[in-house]
Design a protein around this motif. Structure first.
Motif, short mmCIF file in Angstrom:
data_model
loop_
_atom_site.label_atom_id
_atom_site.label_comp_id
_atom_site.label_asym_id
_atom_site.label_seq_id
_atom_site.Cartn_x
_atom_site.Cartn_y
_atom_site.Cartn_z
N ASP A 75 0.84 -1.21 0.00
CA ASP A 75 0.00 0.00 0.00
C ASP A 75 0.87 1.25 0.00
O ASP A 75 0.57 2.24 -0.70
CB ASP A 75 -0.93 0.01 1.21
CG ASP A 75 -2.07 -0.99 1.07
OD1 ASP A 75 -2.33 -1.44 -0.06
OD2 ASP A 75 -2.68 -1.34 2.11
N ARG A 87 2.34 1.66 -3.45
CA ARG A 87 1.33 2.15 -4.39
C ARG A 87 1.17 3.67 -4.27
O ARG A 87 1.12 4.38 -5.28
CB ARG A 87 -0.01 1.45 -4.13
CG ARG A 87 -1.12 1.90 -5.08
CD ARG A 87 -2.44 1.22 -4.78
NE ARG A 87 -2.36 -0.22 -5.05
CZ ARG A 87 -2.33 -1.16 -4.12
NH1 ARG A 87 -2.35 -0.82 -2.82
NH2 ARG A 87 -2.27 -2.44 -4.44
N THR A 88 1.11 4.15 -3.04
CA THR A 88 1.00 5.60 -2.84
C THR A 88 2.23 6.32 -3.39
O THR A 88 2.12 7.38 -4.01
CB THR A 88 0.85 5.90 -1.33
OG1 THR A 88 -0.30 5.24 -0.82
CG2 THR A 88 0.73 7.40 -1.09
N GLN A 133 2.06 6.50 -7.17
CA GLN A 133 1.05 7.48 -7.61
C GLN A 133 1.56 8.91 -7.51
O GLN A 133 1.11 9.79 -8.25
CB GLN A 133 -0.21 7.31 -6.78
CG GLN A 133 -0.98 6.04 -7.08
CD GLN A 133 -2.10 5.76 -6.10
OE1 GLN A 133 -2.23 6.44 -5.06
NE2 GLN A 133 -2.94 4.77 -6.41
N SER A 134 2.54 9.12 -6.61
CA SER A 134 3.10 10.47 -6.47
C SER A 134 4.14 10.78 -7.54
O SER A 134 4.55 11.93 -7.70
CB SER A 134 3.73 10.63 -5.08
OG SER A 134 4.93 9.86 -4.98
#
Length: 203
Positions: free
Chosen positions: A191, A194-195, A198-199
């Motif tokens: 998780d 994934r964050t 995405q950044s």
């Protein structure tokens, strides 16, 4: 009541049993705690059986290191796809990361032997670890190169250097899972990754 007779082991089964005994000793007390007498006693067999399979303690240590290397590489090969591949590169990375960390979580003995410092470790182990890193790098570089091309960057990011950095991060993350699996559950790490992905915008 008469004791129930134990099942006779094949040569391969006996060899694996003895390596398991050695691994437990090494992880709990260090390589210096291992001896043929101790291993035979823990396994409940005669010393001659240990000698018949490995020759001596050094041969047994070599066999344990080779088994550890083989299992670790097999675990990585299972989660690293062949390139080129047709999936979204970020999803592919997250899937591979989850598979790798789940493998570490499910086979802590192999990965503790491979990644954690152990008292009295043979000098041979350093060479094996470096050889394994080179093999892993060879598997990952083509996938990283494909992923960077598919997502359009970040541009200028060298796939080979990025792979070396990634392997270092994976090793450290695996150690977190080994040292505190409850606090560092693979899902939590995925998780976070994934964050992070995405950044990082795509070009």
């Amino acid at each position: 009541m008469a004791a129930r007779p134990t099942r006779r082991m094949s040569a391969d089964e006996r060899r694996e049993q003895l390596l398991d005994v050695l691994a437990d000793l090494v992880l709990s007390e260090g390589y210096g705690a291992a001896s043929i007498d101790r291993i035979a006693r823990e396994a409940g067999i005669a010393r001659t059986v240990v000698y018949a399979h490995f020759g001596n303690l050094e041969g047994m240590q070599h066999a344990l290191i080779a088994r550890t290397e083989n299992r670790a590489l097999q675990g990585i090969r299972r989660v690293v796809p062949d390139a080129p591949v047709g999936e979204d590169p970020d999803a592919l990375l997250l899937e591979a990361l989850h598979g790798f960390l789940r493998g570490v979580h499910d086979d802590p003995i192999t990965w503790r032997l491979a990644l954690l410092p152990i008292d009295g470790a043979p000098a041979e182990l350093r060479g094996v670890i470096q050889r394994a890193k080179d093999a892993v790098s060879g598997l990952i570089v083509p996938v990283i190169a494909w992923g960077l091309e598919q997502r359009g960057g970040p541009r200028g990011l060298d796939p080979t250097l990025f792979t070396r950095l990634l392997i270092t991060v994976l090793e450290d993350t695996a150690r977190l899972v080994l040292e505190d699996p409850q606090a560092n559950d693979p899902d939590r790490i995925v998780d976070f990754t994934r964050t992070l992905l995405q950044s990082i915008g795509r070009d």
